[in-house]
Design a protein around this motif. Structure first.
Motif, short mmCIF file in Angstrom:
data_model
loop_
_atom_site.label_atom_id
_atom_site.label_comp_id
_atom_site.label_asym_id
_atom_site.label_seq_id
_atom_site.Cartn_x
_atom_site.Cartn_y
_atom_site.Cartn_z
N VAL A 133 -10.68 20.43 14.33
CA VAL A 133 -9.97 21.58 15.15
C VAL A 133 -8.67 21.00 16.27
O VAL A 133 -8.56 20.26 17.01
CB VAL A 133 -10.80 22.97 16.21
CG1 VAL A 133 -10.06 23.73 16.46
CG2 VAL A 133 -12.20 23.10 15.16
N LYS A 134 -7.55 21.41 16.24
CA LYS A 134 -6.14 21.02 16.98
C LYS A 134 -5.83 22.58 16.91
O LYS A 134 -5.02 23.71 15.94
CB LYS A 134 -5.98 20.17 16.44
CG LYS A 134 -3.98 19.97 16.69
CD LYS A 134 -3.56 18.94 15.66
CE LYS A 134 -1.77 18.89 16.83
NZ LYS A 134 -1.16 17.16 15.91
N THR A 135 -5.16 23.03 18.09
CA THR A 135 -4.86 23.30 18.82
C THR A 135 -3.39 22.91 19.59
O THR A 135 -4.02 22.39 20.33
CB THR A 135 -5.70 24.38 19.75
OG1 THR A 135 -7.24 25.04 18.56
CG2 THR A 135 -5.27 25.86 20.26
N THR A 136 -2.53 24.08 19.47
CA THR A 136 -0.94 23.31 19.34
C THR A 136 -0.71 25.25 20.45
O THR A 136 -0.42 26.17 19.31
CB THR A 136 0.10 23.37 18.76
OG1 THR A 136 -0.39 21.45 18.05
CG2 THR A 136 1.31 22.98 19.52
N THR A 137 -0.46 25.14 22.07
CA THR A 137 -0.16 26.25 22.56
C THR A 137 1.78 25.69 23.15
O THR A 137 2.08 24.37 23.65
CB THR A 137 -1.01 26.76 24.18
OG1 THR A 137 -1.51 26.61 23.28
CG2 THR A 137 0.11 27.57 24.20
N THR A 138 2.80 26.83 23.05
CA THR A 138 4.11 26.33 23.10
C THR A 138 4.44 27.61 23.69
O THR A 138 3.73 29.00 23.51
CB THR A 138 5.00 26.55 21.70
OG1 THR A 138 4.44 25.64 21.26
CG2 THR A 138 6.11 26.45 22.39
N VAL A 139 4.62 27.42 25.30
CA VAL A 139 5.27 28.20 25.49
C VAL A 139 6.48 28.65 26.04
O VAL A 139 7.04 27.36 26.45
CB VAL A 139 4.37 28.74 27.46
CG1 VAL A 139 5.01 30.05 27.88
CG2 VAL A 139 3.17 28.30 27.18
N LYS A 140 7.21 29.67 25.91
CA LYS A 140 9.36 29.63 25.97
C LYS A 140 9.24 30.61 26.86
O LYS A 140 8.45 32.14 26.96
CB LYS A 140 9.89 30.20 25.03
CG LYS A 140 9.00 29.02 23.67
CD LYS A 140 10.27 28.43 22.59
CE LYS A 140 10.67 27.83 22.10
NZ LYS A 140 10.67 26.83 20.90
N ILE A 141 10.42 30.20 28.24
CA ILE A 141 10.78 31.44 29.08
C ILE A 141 11.93 32.04 28.96
O ILE A 141 12.46 31.31 29.05
CB ILE A 141 10.23 31.35 29.91
CG1 ILE A 141 8.85 31.07 30.52
CG2 ILE A 141 10.99 32.70 31.25
CD1 ILE A 141 8.00 32.21 31.06
N ARG A 142 12.15 32.76 28.20
CA ARG A 142 13.20 33.60 27.91
C ARG A 142 13.93 34.30 28.57
O ARG A 142 13.40 35.01 29.51
CB ARG A 142 13.81 34.48 26.30
CG ARG A 142 12.46 34.12 24.45
CD ARG A 142 13.15 33.67 24.40
NE ARG A 142 13.08 32.91 23.12
CZ ARG A 142 13.20 31.51 22.48
NH1 ARG A 142 14.13 30.86 23.06
NH2 ARG A 142 12.63 31.85 21.46
N PRO A 143 15.56 34.24 29.12
CA PRO A 143 16.12 34.90 29.96
C PRO A 143 16.25 36.75 29.72
O PRO A 143 15.78 36.56 28.93
CB PRO A 143 17.29 34.54 29.76
CG PRO A 143 17.61 33.91 28.65
CD PRO A 143 16.37 33.80 27.98
N ALA A 144 16.50 37.29 31.06
CA ALA A 144 16.21 38.54 31.02
C ALA A 144 17.63 39.06 30.39
O ALA A 144 18.75 38.49 29.84
CB ALA A 144 16.83 39.42 32.14
N PRO A 145 17.30 39.79 29.48
CA PRO A 145 18.37 41.06 27.96
C PRO A 145 19.61 41.10 29.19
O PRO A 145 19.28 41.76 30.53
CB PRO A 145 17.81 42.03 27.42
CG PRO A 145 16.71 42.19 28.56
CD PRO A 145 16.29 40.53 29.54
N ASP A 146 20.56 41.09 28.81
CA ASP A 146 22.25 41.44 29.52
C ASP A 146 21.77 43.16 29.00
O ASP A 146 21.95 43.57 28.39
CB ASP A 146 22.93 41.19 29.42
CG ASP A 146 23.46 39.78 29.06
OD1 ASP A 146 22.73 39.40 30.56
OD2 ASP A 146 23.75 38.96 28.66
#
Length: 119
Positions: free
Chosen positions: A104-117
């Motif tokens: 079993v291989k688990t990959t976690t990706t976390v991205k923080i997007r800027p606040a919408p204008d």
């Protein structure tokens, strides 16, 4: 040369569509972000047999399952946190159906997007 079957191609197309739907979900919910955190999830599970290897024991079979989960949440400062978890499970069984190997291989990706204008 590895050949892909129609089933594998359709499963891959479905996984790509789910990722695209998750990406399209992000801008639409970010523009109308409520005061409370919001969570949305999209899952894709695809299962296909990998190629059988004649050089190993006769009759062994490998099945690969892929699960993709995308969730997003609006943070208190208005930014959007997107978490993508991809889990790949490989199970090899002998000709009697007994599990010989499992990984079993688990990959976690976390991205923080800027606040919408809000213009």
């Amino acid at each position: 040369m590895t050949r892909t079957t129609l089933t594998q191609r359709l499963a891959l197309l479905g996984a790509g569509g789910a990722l695209a739907a998750g990406g399209a979900l992000l801008p639409s919910t970010a523009l109308a972000a409520p005061a409370t955190p919001q969570v949305a999830a999209a899952q894709t599970i695809q299962e296909h047999p990998a190629h059988e290897r004649p050089d190993h024991e006769a009759g062994t079979r490998t099945v690969v399952k892929t699960k993709i989960t995308i969730s997003q949440r609006t943070l208190s400062d208005g930014r959007v946190k997107v978490v993508t978890v991809k889990t790949i499970t490989k199970i090899t069984k002998d000709h009697h159906g007994k599990v010989v190997k499992k990984s079993v291989k688990t990959t976690t990706t976390v991205k923080i997007r800027p606040a919408p204008d809000d213009d």
